[in-house]
Write a protein that holds these residues in place. Structure first.
Motif, PDB file in Angstrom:
ATOM      1  N   ASN A  12     -18.332 -14.057  -2.206  1.00  7.82           N
ATOM      2  CA  ASN A  12     -16.913 -13.980  -2.528  1.00  7.82           C
ATOM      3  C   ASN A  12     -16.697 -12.860  -3.540  1.00  7.82           C
ATOM      4  O   ASN A  12     -17.330 -12.837  -4.595  1.00  7.82           O
ATOM      5  N   PRO A  14     -13.527 -11.412  -5.447  1.00  5.82           N
ATOM      6  CA  PRO A  14     -12.091 -11.460  -5.740  1.00  5.82           C
ATOM      7  C   PRO A  14     -11.522 -10.060  -5.908  1.00  5.82           C
ATOM      8  O   PRO A  14     -12.172  -9.158  -6.447  1.00  5.82           O
ATOM      9  N   ALA A  30      -9.151 -12.080  -1.919  1.00  2.36           N
ATOM     10  CA  ALA A  30     -10.588 -11.877  -2.090  1.00  2.36           C
ATOM     11  C   ALA A  30     -11.177 -11.502  -0.747  1.00  2.36           C
ATOM     12  O   ALA A  30     -10.600 -11.792   0.307  1.00  2.36           O
ATOM     13  N   ARG A  31     -12.327 -10.853  -0.777  1.00  5.21           N
ATOM     14  CA  ARG A  31     -13.092 -10.607   0.437  1.00  5.21           C
ATOM     15  C   ARG A  31     -14.282 -11.558   0.405  1.00  5.21           C
ATOM     16  O   ARG A  31     -14.989 -11.648  -0.597  1.00  5.21           O
ATOM     17  N   GLN A  32     -14.477 -12.267   1.499  1.00  2.00           N
ATOM     18  CA  GLN A  32     -15.568 -13.236   1.531  1.00  2.00           C
ATOM     19  C   GLN A  32     -16.257 -13.225   2.881  1.00  2.00           C
ATOM     20  O   GLN A  32     -15.691 -12.804   3.885  1.00  2.00           O
ATOM     21  N   THR A  34     -20.313 -14.763   4.891  1.00  2.00           N
ATOM     22  CA  THR A  34     -21.561 -15.507   4.759  1.00  2.00           C
ATOM     23  C   THR A  34     -22.720 -14.622   5.183  1.00  2.00           C
ATOM     24  O   THR A  34     -22.760 -14.139   6.322  1.00  2.00           O
ATOM     25  N   TYR A 374     -22.065 -11.494  -6.141  1.00  2.00           N
ATOM     26  CA  TYR A 374     -21.000 -12.053  -5.323  1.00  2.00           C
ATOM     27  C   TYR A 374     -21.345 -13.404  -4.691  1.00  2.00           C
ATOM     28  O   TYR A 374     -20.490 -14.004  -4.019  1.00  2.00           O
ATOM     29  N   VAL A 376     -21.734 -17.250  -4.223  1.00  2.00           N
ATOM     30  CA  VAL A 376     -21.019 -18.414  -4.742  1.00  2.00           C
ATOM     31  C   VAL A 376     -22.039 -19.500  -5.020  1.00  2.00           C
ATOM     32  O   VAL A 376     -22.751 -19.947  -4.122  1.00  2.00           O
TER      33      VAL A 376
END
Length: 377
Positions: A12, A14, A30-32, A34, A374, A376
């Motif tokens: 993640n 922001p 935000a850019r997120q 996996t 970045y 989480v």
């Protein structure tokens, strides 16, 4: 060579306060994504990207590990087929398929490293040494009247000659945004537009009628992805090519559209459509039906690398050496640390093209310090 580990890392990044940007339906704060890590029994690691909400993807991980861990990496696509056949009640539209997509990309990356071959050699061979890109920008923001022109000016200054802009607020707004983009970019630039499925057929027709004079390369996602009959009607009528596919999962979704000839340019996203596994089937469908492909990419540098390999291996059918419109890879120019920071050597266009990596696998190296920033926890 068996898979010994599959891990998902939620990412993640922001965006700064007041810097949200996006599309006609919503703005991203935000850019997120996996990050998928796959390890083979000799220690070889492969990396992929799964689209969607990371927390939801993580919930699927224990279930998928039960199938993938212990499987031979060369047979991974048969594992995916078995999962879908046994759990057909889950459907394919959503994070379940996005997770399989990320695992497949990681498996192809690991296989390439194991064999000493780049991914494009594994999925059809290298048709192109460099692939053409278009700059994806001109986003809608909290103050679209103020922020739009500087975005277009920046793309022009950076030398992009093919761009895509967001429209879809209203047909009147579309006409104004397109006219401004054409004025700034000049007559020779290719301009595509993206409605993000915010219109019905009548509104799409009104919008297209207003912007057609500006020689638009394609109108992307004018309708909801479920409106197959609407796409069929619109494609028959539209003087501008119709593009769609970023919200379609597996070749089966694309077949529904292609069977009705409702699309001119198919846009699979490898991080959700089924990875290279389904991406190859979609490319074959495009060849058989004489439809163009331009993969959707709006995530990390890993997804961009996958898109580059995918297009590099794409046949030029029905063309030979003269390619009127080469397939394009989307290159997002919005603020996106996950595109710029995750790779030690990010893929960047030069003169509108990205060189195809020839190193084994995807030809990328992960910057784990950036992942740590970045991730989480």
């Amino acid at each position: 060579m068996k898979v010994t580990e599959v891990a998902f890392i939620a990412l993640n990044a922001p965006l700064p306060e007041g810097a949200a940007y996006g599309m006609s339906k919503s703005l991203a704060t935000a850019r997120q994504s996996t990050l998928v890590k796959l390890v083979l029994e000799d220690g070889t690691e492969g990396y992929g990207e799964a689209w969607g909400i990371p927390a939801v993807n993580l919930a699927y991980l224990p279930f998928l590990q039960g199938y993938v861990v212990g499987a031979t990496v060369f047979d991974i696509e048969h594992v995916f087929s078995r999962i879908l056949a046994r759990h057909y009640h889950f459907g394919v539209q959503g994070p379940f398929m996005a997770c399989l997509s990320g695992i497949d990309i990681a498996a192809k990356d690991a296989t390439g490293k194991l064999l000493g071959l780049p991914v494009h050699r594994l999925i059809g061979g290298k048709r192109w040494d460099r692939v053409s890109v278009y700059a994806s920008g001109g986003y809608i923001t909290e103050d679209p009247d103020r922020d739009f022109e500087p975005q277009i000016a920046r793309m022009a200054k950076d030398g992009h000659r093919a761009i895509k802009i967001k429209i879809g607020l209203s047909p009147a707004s579309d006409a104004a945004r397109v006219a401004l983009a054409r004025r700034i970019m000049g007559d020779d630039a290719d301009i595509m537009v993206d409605i993000n499925s915010n219109y019905t057929v009548d509104l799409a027709r009104e919008s297209i009628s207003r912007i057609a004079q500006h020689r638009i390369g394609w109108v992307e996602e004018p309708l909801a992805p479920q409106d197959i009959s609407g796409y069929e009607q619109l494609q028959r009528w539209s003087p501008i090519p119709i593009a769609t596919g970023e919200a379609l999962y597996t070749a089966h979704d694309f077949k529904l559209l292609v069977d009705r000839r409702g699309v001119d340019v198919m846009q699979p996203d490898l991080s959700l459509c089924g990875g290279f596994w389904q991406g190859r089937a979609i490319a074959s469908m495009a060849v058989l039906n004489h439809v163009r492909i331009s993969p959707h990419v709006w995530g990390t540098g890993i997804g961009l690398a996958a898109g580059v390999h995918y297009v590099a291996a794409m046949p030029s059918n029905p063309h030979a050496d003269n390619i009127p419109k080469p397939p394009l890879v989307e290159y997002d120019v919005g603020v996106n640390p996950l595109r710029e920071s995750l790779l030690r050597a990010p893929l960047r266009p030069v003169d509108g093209m990205i060189a195809v990596p020839d190193a084994p696998g995807l030809g990328i190296e992960i910057d784990w310090d950036a992942v740590g920033r970045y991730a989480v926890r």
